[in-house]
Design an enzyme around this catalytic site. Structure first.
Site, PDB file in Angstrom:
ATOM      1  N   HIS A  83       0.826  -1.224   0.000  1.00 32.30           N
ATOM      2  CA  HIS A  83       0.000   0.000   0.000  1.00 32.30           C
ATOM      3  C   HIS A  83       0.857   1.269   0.000  1.00 32.30           C
ATOM      4  O   HIS A  83       0.480   2.274   0.615  1.00 32.30           O
ATOM      5  CB  HIS A  83      -0.950   0.019   1.208  1.00 32.30           C
ATOM      6  CG  HIS A  83      -1.951  -1.106   1.232  1.00 32.30           C
ATOM      7  ND1 HIS A  83      -3.211  -1.008   0.695  1.00 32.30           N
ATOM      8  CD2 HIS A  83      -1.859  -2.368   1.708  1.00 32.30           C
ATOM      9  CE1 HIS A  83      -3.862  -2.145   0.862  1.00 32.30           C
ATOM     10  NE2 HIS A  83      -3.053  -2.990   1.461  1.00 32.30           N
ATOM     11  N   ASN A 156     -10.286  -3.003   2.299  1.00 33.99           N
ATOM     12  CA  ASN A 156      -9.930  -3.017   0.881  1.00 33.99           C
ATOM     13  C   ASN A 156     -11.181  -2.815   0.034  1.00 33.99           C
ATOM     14  O   ASN A 156     -12.290  -2.831   0.562  1.00 33.99           O
ATOM     15  CB  ASN A 156      -9.317  -4.376   0.509  1.00 33.99           C
ATOM     16  CG  ASN A 156      -7.845  -4.483   0.895  1.00 33.99           C
ATOM     17  OD1 ASN A 156      -7.167  -3.481   1.109  1.00 33.99           O
ATOM     18  ND2 ASN A 156      -7.353  -5.704   0.975  1.00 33.99           N
ATOM     19  N   HIS A 347      -4.103   1.072  12.024  1.00 34.42           N
ATOM     20  CA  HIS A 347      -3.867  -0.179  12.758  1.00 34.42           C
ATOM     21  C   HIS A 347      -5.212  -0.862  12.979  1.00 34.42           C
ATOM     22  O   HIS A 347      -6.119  -0.274  13.572  1.00 34.42           O
ATOM     23  CB  HIS A 347      -3.195   0.141  14.088  1.00 34.42           C
ATOM     24  CG  HIS A 347      -2.925  -1.058  14.938  1.00 34.42           C
ATOM     25  ND1 HIS A 347      -2.939  -2.352  14.447  1.00 34.42           N
ATOM     26  CD2 HIS A 347      -2.626  -1.173  16.262  1.00 34.42           C
ATOM     27  CE1 HIS A 347      -2.667  -3.188  15.422  1.00 34.42           C
ATOM     28  NE2 HIS A 347      -2.476  -2.506  16.532  1.00 34.42           N
TER      29      HIS A 347
HETATM   30 FE1  HDE Z   1      -2.554  -4.869   5.471  1.00 38.15          FE
HETATM   31  N1  HDE Z   1      -0.758  -4.056   5.960  1.00 38.15           N
HETATM   32  N2  HDE Z   1      -1.883  -6.685   6.040  1.00 38.15           N
HETATM   33  N3  HDE Z   1      -4.281  -5.741   4.833  1.00 38.15           N
HETATM   34  N4  HDE Z   1      -3.224  -3.107   4.846  1.00 38.15           N
HETATM   35  C1  HDE Z   1      -0.416  -2.769   5.780  1.00 38.15           C
HETATM   36  O1  HDE Z   1       0.663  -1.452   7.372  1.00 38.15           O
HETATM   37  C2  HDE Z   1      -0.779  -6.896   6.775  1.00 38.15           C
HETATM   38  C3  HDE Z   1      -4.601  -7.061   4.920  1.00 38.15           C
HETATM   39  C4  HDE Z   1      -4.485  -2.810   4.414  1.00 38.15           C
HETATM   40  O2  HDE Z   1      -3.309   3.415   3.904  1.00 38.15           O
HETATM   41  C5  HDE Z   1       0.897  -2.430   6.410  1.00 38.15           C
HETATM   42  O3  HDE Z   1       0.993   0.754   7.709  1.00 38.15           O
HETATM   43  C6  HDE Z   1      -0.692  -8.282   7.151  1.00 38.15           C
HETATM   44  C7  HDE Z   1      -6.005  -7.269   4.674  1.00 38.15           C
HETATM   45  C8  HDE Z   1      -4.571  -1.424   4.023  1.00 38.15           C
HETATM   46  O4  HDE Z   1      -1.723   3.277   5.432  1.00 38.15           O
HETATM   47  C9  HDE Z   1       1.313  -3.737   7.082  1.00 38.15           C
HETATM   48  C10 HDE Z   1      -1.785  -8.887   6.582  1.00 38.15           C
HETATM   49  C11 HDE Z   1      -6.514  -6.018   4.428  1.00 38.15           C
HETATM   50  C12 HDE Z   1      -3.300  -0.907   4.259  1.00 38.15           C
HETATM   51  C13 HDE Z   1       0.186  -4.667   6.697  1.00 38.15           C
HETATM   52  C14 HDE Z   1      -2.519  -7.874   5.896  1.00 38.15           C
HETATM   53  C15 HDE Z   1      -5.428  -5.083   4.532  1.00 38.15           C
HETATM   54  C16 HDE Z   1      -2.499  -1.971   4.781  1.00 38.15           C
HETATM   55  C17 HDE Z   1       1.892  -1.795   5.469  1.00 38.15           C
HETATM   56  C18 HDE Z   1      -2.163 -10.356   6.605  1.00 38.15           C
HETATM   57  C19 HDE Z   1      -7.953  -5.645   4.084  1.00 38.15           C
HETATM   58  C20 HDE Z   1      -2.824   0.513   3.988  1.00 38.15           C
HETATM   59  C21 HDE Z   1       1.998  -0.348   5.885  1.00 38.15           C
HETATM   60  C22 HDE Z   1      -2.275 -10.875   7.903  1.00 38.15           C
HETATM   61  C23 HDE Z   1      -8.873  -5.903   5.150  1.00 38.15           C
HETATM   62  C24 HDE Z   1      -3.106   1.413   5.147  1.00 38.15           C
HETATM   63  C25 HDE Z   1       1.178  -0.235   7.059  1.00 38.15           C
HETATM   64  C26 HDE Z   1      -2.689   2.829   4.798  1.00 38.15           C
HETATM   65  C27 HDE Z   1      -1.165  -1.833   5.174  1.00 38.15           C
HETATM   66  C28 HDE Z   1       0.162  -5.934   7.107  1.00 38.15           C
HETATM   67  C29 HDE Z   1      -3.694  -8.162   5.142  1.00 38.15           C
HETATM   68  C30 HDE Z   1      -5.616  -3.688   4.308  1.00 38.15           C
HETATM   69  C31 HDE Z   1       2.686  -4.252   6.734  1.00 38.15           C
HETATM   70  C32 HDE Z   1       0.419  -8.917   7.973  1.00 38.15           C
HETATM   71  C33 HDE Z   1      -6.757  -8.598   4.722  1.00 38.15           C
HETATM   72  C34 HDE Z   1      -5.772  -0.687   3.464  1.00 38.15           C
HETATM   73  O5  HDE Z   1       1.346  -3.624   8.459  1.00 38.15           O
END
Ligand code: HDE
Length: 730
Positions: A83, A156, A347
């Protein structure tokens, strides 16, 4: 230990709720100010470094130069691992009716309360500078600055995910990111490592259907749905819990672009979505979404044919309707991209009393990841003090120090319990708004395995495919043919065909045809990497189960809102000698409906109408492109038409708009320009209003009826019906 009777800052509902005012304290406006160093000394000369003589060496004592360059050297922070590319906006949220019967979250219980929000939309795979139009999932992250602290709904634009367990996330991301040896390709899943991974990961089948659908190439962030993905919990003041899935429904409908168009936009305007969001808000056309919830009673947890904890499953809207409970309006652009959009830290664990988690194993992993990632990205444990991340309510605890600490904590104590400071800050009872985790009963063995209820990976992938319109199905087949066509390793393509055949045989056969391959027979047991070898095949039966939903209307974009042209971008093609009266009439009618209308001519400046009036040109054929517009109007006028007919760029503009199935209207006096296009001879001979609304082309001398039809056509968005029978090279 001495106990006080009152607590200084519990969180009464009447706090200053205005995030904009709170951010004001940090805003720096340099208008009319003096230039200073960071230690506040006025700078006398910012154009020359300090040198030994006119042509001499620069001196080490030049603290002004050193400070400026050092700051510059450190201006970049690590981009988000996923992202990275995003755009943000401020706004407000209001609930329609008191929801206290299901949740005690205060911002959902008071229809009079306006909760400030900050939203960040994003693509997932690309770097910060990559195109907005990549075929990708879009992030839809909302920070609610509520009276009880921040609630982050980090969702998402697709309601399911690729994997069922967080432990697979690094693998998924490594597979989709550019390949490690040559860092190719940027912001694209069309490469070997991604499809190699997917072909071994059948649990991603459902998500891959969404990713290959037009949802992955939205027309605008403003025209996307949002989903919380996981099942969360609502808990009311009596401690009664229910399951909840969150949805965002855009009031403008859900719309996409064509894939060929997306690829072109990536070159013509890679900031297309960012610009669209910014411009709409600047113009006062504030984007709006309704918050939807699907609520399932605790006792109904096991009544579905899928597991509510499995993030690769939706709850079909036909089974549990989405109740629209409130509205979010984005009404202010950020003042500073870095300070707000880049530094905002979401978060999934930021919840408020009344909202809680379930044991979805993907959600559980995310609960760890989001704090961890901010520590490296924002440089330490104090990222919550960055203005955009601060709640609107005060923060008091015994956490101290660390890089870039902003708060100057008074007093001797930084621990609790303490007697010296009368035990401040004090714990808050549940009745006073203290967060209490839902008292879920867990009685289990520690195991490293997947629940049997997670084994069926194909039923909902098939439900999604079957629910698409004919055009949407074609696009999905084309997308898979494109992506797998870019895969170099034939064994990966073949394995994917085997996997697709478990979703739909016709789909697999159509993709196989494009790839020049046959569909192999790969038994499910061989594909199911996450299913133990001794699993009972009945647990992952891909065949349609009795009584199971065959189709879900809500999964197709074709049925969404199509009654507005507000903020749609319309191109009017014209040249010297244009019929100025008819041009103004059409333009005024479109603008009155809220559309954005641009006059595009062979060159910038003005054109002279046949009535001898100067008309301002907005774009030339050099600066504009049809892919940046939703519809085209061809104005009349003998000389204008002669010029446009001979102008290859004008003809190309029309051809491309036709190819991408956009609405096209023409004054009958401009027919010669249409005759110069590829598509003219392919149009049906007889035109009725019905054909016009199916084909999206209207040519008329009666401007009033032309305008009325044109407006209806633009609202319909695209005319996919003509895509296959009237395919043209463009
Ligand atoms: Fe994320 N995801 N994600 N994700 N995600 C990040 O956090 C992660 C997942 C989503 O505009 C990171 O600050 C793991 C699902 C959005 O700043 C990180 C897993 C969904 C955004 C991270 C998932 C999301 C992130 C990277 C699997 C939809 C952007 C930078 C367990 C429900 C937020 C950050 C923004 C961002 C980890 C799966 C949505 C690395 C480990 C499912 C919208 O922490």
């Amino acid at each position: 230990m001495a106990k006080k009777t009152t607590i200084k800052d519990t969180r009464p509902i009447k706090q200053d709720n205005d995030k904009t005012t709170k951010l004001e304290a940090f805003v720096a406006d340099s208008t009319g100010t003096k230039l200073t160093t960071n230690h506040g000394v006025n700078i006398n000369d910012d154009q020359n470094s300090l040198k030994a003589g006119d042509r001499g060496a620069t001196l080490l004592e030049d603290f002004i130069l050193r400070e400026k360059i050092t700051h510059f050297d450190h201006e970049r922070i690590p981009e988000r691992i996923v992202h990275a590319r995003g755009s943000g906006a401020h706004g407000v949220f209001k609930v329609y009716e008191d929801m206290s019967s299901t949740t005690r979250a205060a911002f959902l219980c008071d229809p009079g309360l306006e909760t400030p929000v900050f939203v960040r939309f994003s693509t997932v795979a690309g770097s910060r500078g990559s195109t907005d139009l990549a075929r990708d999932v879009r992030g839809f992250a909302v920070k609610f600055y509520t009276q009880e602290g921040n609630f982050d709904l980090v969702g998402n634009n697709m309601p399911v995910f690729f994997i069922q367990d967080a432990v697979k996330f690094p693998d998924l991301v490594h597979a989709v990111k550019p390949e490690p040896d040559n860092e190719i390709p940027q912001a694209a899943s069309a490469h070997d490592t991604f499809w190699d991974f997917i072909s071994h990961m059948p649990e991603s089948a459902h998500m891959v259907m969404w990713l290959m659908s037009d949802r992955a190439i939205p027309r605008s962030y403003r025209m996307m749905e949002g989903f919380g993905v996981h099942t969360f919990r609502f808990v009311n003041a009596q401690g009664v819990a229910s399951f909840v899935k969150f949805h965002w429904k855009p009031l403008l409908g859900v719309h996409s672009v064509a894939w060929d168009e997306a690829q072109n936009i990536s070159g013509k305007d890679p900031d297309f979505h960012r610009r669209d969001l910014w411009d709409a808000i600047e113009a006062g056309a504030f984007p709006e979404w309704e918050l939807g919830v699907q609520i399932v009673a605790e006792e109904d947890e096991f009544k579905f044919g899928f597991d509510l904890l499995d993030p690769t499953k939706i709850i079909p809207e036909e089974l549990v309707p989405v109740q629209r409970v409130g509205k979010m309006t984005l009404n202010r652009n950020p003042d500073n991209f870095f300070a707000e959009t880049e530094q905002v830290a979401f978060h999934v664990g930021h919840v408020v009393p009344g909202i809680d988690f379930t044991n979805d194993p993907l959600l559980q992993g995310r609960l760890f990841s989001y704090t961890d990632t901010q520590l490296i990205r924002l440089g330490g444990p104090n990222f919550h003090e960055i203005p955009i991340n601060r709640p609107v309510v005060p923060v008091h605890n015994n956490q101290r120090d660390g890089y870039m600490r902003q708060t100057i904590n008074r007093g001797k104590t930084s621990y609790g319990p303490n007697g010296i400071a009368a035990n401040d800050p004090q714990q808050v009872t549940a009745a006073d708004g203290g967060f209490v985790s839902y008292n879920e009963r867990i009685d289990a063995r520690k195991i490293r395995a997947r629940s049997r209820s997670f084994f069926d990976h194909f039923s909902q992938a098939r439900l999604f495919f079957n629910s698409q319109s004919e055009a949407e199905k074609n696009h999905l087949i084309d997308a898979l043919s494109f992506e797998l066509g870019k895969v170099k390793m034939v064994e990966v393509r073949t394995r994917m065909l085997g996997l697709l055949s478990h979703i739909d045989k016709g789909l697999a056969a159509a993709v196989a045809y494009s790839l020049g391959l046959h569909v192999p027979l790969i038994p499910l047991e061989e594909l199911n990497s996450s299913v133990p070898a001794d699993a009972d095949p009945a647990d992952y039966t891909p065949e349609q189960k009795e009584g199971e939903l065959a189709k879900s209307e809500a999964l197709s974009m074709s049925g969404t809102v199509k009654d507005t042209i507000a903020t749609r971008r319309i191109a009017i093609l014209a040249a010297d000698g244009v019929d100025g009266k008819s041009l103004s009439k059409v333009k005024d009618a479109l603008v009155a409906e809220g559309a954005i209308v641009h006059i595009i001519a062979p060159k910038l400046g003005t054109i002279l109408s046949q009535e001898d009036q100067q008309i301002q040109v907005d774009e030339s054929f050099l600066t504009a492109a049809s892919v940046l517009y939703d519809a085209v109007y061809l104005a009349g006028g003998t000389n204008s038409s002669a010029t446009l007919e001979a102008e290859a760029n004008a003809v190309h503009f029309l051809n491309e708009a036709f190819k991408h199935c956009k609405a096209i209207a023409a004054d009958v006096a401009a027919i010669q320009v249409l005759e110069a296009t590829y598509f003219y001879k392919k149009l049906p001979d007889e035109y009725s209003q019905e054909t016009v609304l199916r084909e999206g082309i209207v040519v008329s001398e009666d401007l009033s009826s032309l305008v009325a039809l044109f407006i209806r056509m633009i609202a319909l968005h695209r005319f996919w019906d003509r895509e296959v029978p009237r395919k043209i090279p463009a």
